[in-house]
Design an enzyme around this catalytic site. Structure first.
Site, mmCIF file in Angstrom:
data_model
loop_
_atom_site.group_PDB
_atom_site.id
_atom_site.type_symbol
_atom_site.label_atom_id
_atom_site.label_comp_id
_atom_site.label_asym_id
_atom_site.label_seq_id
_atom_site.Cartn_x
_atom_site.Cartn_y
_atom_site.Cartn_z
ATOM 1 N N CYS A 1 31.091 38.052 -30.559
ATOM 2 C CA CYS A 1 31.495 36.898 -31.368
ATOM 3 C C CYS A 1 30.246 36.054 -31.559
ATOM 4 O O CYS A 1 29.612 35.651 -30.576
ATOM 5 C CB CYS A 1 32.568 36.122 -30.601
ATOM 6 S SG CYS A 1 32.954 34.513 -31.300
ATOM 7 N N ASN A 2 29.887 35.804 -32.813
ATOM 8 C CA ASN A 2 28.666 35.059 -33.086
ATOM 9 C C ASN A 2 28.726 33.636 -32.562
ATOM 10 O O ASN A 2 27.757 33.123 -32.016
ATOM 11 C CB ASN A 2 28.385 35.035 -34.588
ATOM 12 C CG ASN A 2 27.770 36.328 -35.081
ATOM 13 O OD1 ASN A 2 26.566 36.462 -35.131
ATOM 14 N ND2 ASN A 2 28.606 37.308 -35.409
ATOM 15 N N TYR B 1 37.179 30.525 -33.308
ATOM 16 C CA TYR B 1 36.318 29.690 -32.469
ATOM 17 C C TYR B 1 35.354 28.854 -33.328
ATOM 18 O O TYR B 1 34.888 27.806 -32.903
ATOM 19 C CB TYR B 1 35.454 30.572 -31.541
ATOM 20 C CG TYR B 1 36.144 31.088 -30.292
ATOM 21 C CD1 TYR B 1 37.515 30.972 -30.105
ATOM 22 C CD2 TYR B 1 35.379 31.706 -29.286
ATOM 23 C CE1 TYR B 1 38.124 31.466 -28.957
ATOM 24 C CE2 TYR B 1 35.984 32.184 -28.126
ATOM 25 C CZ TYR B 1 37.347 32.067 -27.966
ATOM 26 O OH TYR B 1 37.930 32.544 -26.825
ATOM 27 N N GLY B 2 35.059 29.358 -34.538
ATOM 28 C CA GLY B 2 34.029 28.748 -35.391
ATOM 29 C C GLY B 2 34.076 27.236 -35.487
ATOM 30 O O GLY B 2 33.068 26.558 -35.275
ATOM 31 N N ASP C 1 35.842 38.831 -27.734
ATOM 32 C CA ASP C 1 35.740 38.183 -29.047
ATOM 33 C C ASP C 1 36.835 37.132 -29.174
ATOM 34 O O ASP C 1 37.840 37.175 -28.480
ATOM 35 C CB ASP C 1 35.892 39.229 -30.158
ATOM 36 C CG ASP C 1 35.805 38.595 -31.550
ATOM 37 O OD1 ASP C 1 34.858 37.819 -31.772
ATOM 38 O OD2 ASP C 1 36.685 38.845 -32.390
ATOM 39 N N SER C 2 36.631 36.233 -30.122
ATOM 40 C CA SER C 2 37.639 35.211 -30.391
ATOM 41 C C SER C 2 38.920 35.820 -30.954
ATOM 42 O O SER C 2 39.946 35.166 -30.998
ATOM 43 C CB SER C 2 37.085 34.207 -31.395
ATOM 44 O OG SER C 2 36.808 34.872 -32.614
ATOM 45 N N CYS D 1 29.013 37.066 -38.470
ATOM 46 C CA CYS D 1 30.315 36.886 -37.824
ATOM 47 C C CYS D 1 30.929 38.268 -37.779
ATOM 48 O O CYS D 1 30.931 38.986 -38.783
ATOM 49 C CB CYS D 1 31.189 35.930 -38.637
ATOM 50 S SG CYS D 1 32.905 35.869 -38.051
ATOM 51 N N THR D 2 31.452 38.650 -36.619
ATOM 52 C CA THR D 2 31.922 40.036 -36.483
ATOM 53 C C THR D 2 33.207 40.313 -37.263
ATOM 54 O O THR D 2 33.638 41.451 -37.367
ATOM 55 C CB THR D 2 32.105 40.407 -34.995
ATOM 56 O OG1 THR D 2 32.869 39.385 -34.357
ATOM 57 C CG2 THR D 2 30.757 40.549 -34.318
ATOM 58 N N HIS D 3 33.838 39.263 -37.794
ATOM 59 C CA HIS D 3 34.988 39.505 -38.670
ATOM 60 C C HIS D 3 34.553 39.995 -40.053
ATOM 61 O O HIS D 3 35.306 40.673 -40.744
ATOM 62 C CB HIS D 3 35.796 38.214 -38.882
ATOM 63 C CG HIS D 3 36.613 37.800 -37.713
ATOM 64 N ND1 HIS D 3 36.064 37.260 -36.583
ATOM 65 C CD2 HIS D 3 37.960 37.846 -37.493
ATOM 66 C CE1 HIS D 3 37.040 36.967 -35.713
ATOM 67 N NE2 HIS D 3 38.188 37.324 -36.251
ATOM 68 N N GLU E 1 41.910 37.717 -40.024
ATOM 69 C CA GLU E 1 42.896 37.648 -38.939
ATOM 70 C C GLU E 1 44.327 37.762 -39.489
ATOM 71 O O GLU E 1 45.223 38.173 -38.780
ATOM 72 C CB GLU E 1 42.738 36.348 -38.131
ATOM 73 C CG GLU E 1 41.479 36.288 -37.265
ATOM 74 C CD GLU E 1 41.586 37.060 -35.919
ATOM 75 O OE1 GLU E 1 42.701 37.234 -35.401
ATOM 76 O OE2 GLU E 1 40.532 37.505 -35.418
#
Lengths: 274, 274
Positions: A72-73, A41-42, A9-10, A183-185, A151
């Site tokens: 990570c999408n 990364y988005g 993942d980012s 988004c996995t966040h 984050e």
């Protein structure tokens, strides 16, 4: 059969996927890479996302992986197909499990997608949803403030509540009955998002759905682990081990985590045991 | 890529799986065989179930199948692994998707399973659940009266309500938070079962979950259909075409169905277009 599942993942968002894999497949061992130093990364150009994702992949390939999960999408949207075509092991992204779950869930065929600039621009969810069921109406919404909130560990804060409320305003008039956290966040903001959208909207978490499909593919390929010893997960971060530890132990409800610092880029090395 | 998905069942229960495949994968064509004349399979000896299931499989193999779904828990428990090992195409049963969904859903790791004598005796769900997550506590319950109720079209009746209430009594003291409908006929009694168990118990339907995994495996194998014309489903029954039509059109909300009578056994023939 003691091979491990690689998860990349980012940053720390992919931990929502890792956590679900641990819960749904407690015999599996996970090696996780979070590129925290270069997160998010988005907003990055596709070429950069591709380069960084390949770096994480190459780093993990020296271990005995049985599957790679791109948790990570943004990276899934940009580089899943390429990595899939080049590796011999199954490679799973987070977009199609989320899309499939949304199709299963929606009753009125109106689905919302929350994502980063990269994911929304790529239209990967729209394509995936329409490829399976073209009468699904998709409403996308970019949520640029969500990843930095997560984050920086502020996902429980009053600021988070305010940001979520403001960001989701454009969806309030829509008639979606299903909302994909693209988004996995975002699952770390899940309770706030659910509260804001109300009980009429079912919220789909990529993490849960991807873990479910990891389980299905391992089963299909007969590579599910049957070991009974507790798995020895490992985490690698390109950023601060301390911050990673703080968030990961909070999210995974586990204080003892094997976290290492790793440098990605031209020289693939890792060091500094924690 | 216009190959079809084969779906086989002891009778009409597998229509719950077919319906979900149609809903979640509207571009896919289904060829369905219901062995209504020899239904139920639940109380039959394993050898018989094996023989009959192979007969349905052989019948369908003359068509251009890309996947076979064994939409019957009893048949899945008895013969899935054997059929899987002998066919070149993917073969999906209904037990492991249901088990995986239950593991994803349960929060207290206490799962109930409703099934036929054959399914419960085989302990297939218990094995599947424990192979994935051995700390799940499983309570099984045989429901011998459910299949006849459904096959005789009485699933909306007052008798059905009474039978469901009486049958589920032994589960009332248990602390399960998740209940697997371990027979594809049971979703037709789903509303009554949900009402009886109350909101604290999440009910898992094999149909929805299997369709979801059919979608995942087609996607994984890159064999998902991208045709845009409406699919031309076909149904074959060993029993009365009229009764099959009555139940199928009610359940699928579709009056125009292409249903044919088929004779299975020593001579594999089919006839009598409807």
């Amino acid at each position: 059969m003691n091979q491990v599942i690689g998860v990349i993942d980012s940053g720390i968002g992919g931990l929502t996927v890792a956590k679900e894999i641990m819960r749904q497949l407690p015999n599996e061992t996970i090696y996780y890479v979070g590129d925290t130093a270069r997160c998010p990364y988005g907003p990055r150009p596709a070429d950069e996302v591709k380069e960084y994702t390949w770096e994480m992949t190459s780093f993990l390939m020296k271990y005995d992986l049985k599957m790679l999960v791109i948790a990570c999408n943004t990276a899934t949207a940009v580089v899943l197909e390429e990595i899939k075509s080049k590796l011999q092991i199954p490679v799973i992204g987070v977009i199609s499990p989320g899309a499939r779950a949304a199709i299963k869930t929606t009753q009125n065929n109106r689905v919302g997608v929350l994502g980063t600039v990269g994911t929304v621009k790529s239209e990967a969810y729209v394509r995936e949803l329409h490829q399976i069921k073209n009468k699904v109406e998709v409403t996308q919404l970019v949520c640029p403030k969500f990843v930095p909130l997560v984050e920086s560990s502020q996902y429980h804060s009053a600021i988070a509540q305010k940001v979520v409320k403001e960001t989701l305003t454009p969806l309030k008039g829509s008639e979606i009955d299903t909302l994909i956290l693209g988004c996995t966040h975002y699952p770390l903001l899940g309770p706030l998002i659910k509260q804001e959208m109300g009980p009429g909207v079912k919220v789909i978490s990529s993490g849960e759905e991807t873990a479910r499909e990891v389980s299905a593919i391992l089963h299909y390929n007969k590579t599910i682990s049957i070991q009974k010893e507790p798995p020895d997960h490992r985490f690698f971060t390109t950023g601060s081990v301390d911050i990673f530890h703080q968030i990961a132990s909070d999210w995974l409800k586990e204080r003892k985590l094997h976290i290492q610092s790793v440098r990605l880029g031209r020289y693939l090395t890792h060091s500094a045991d924690n």
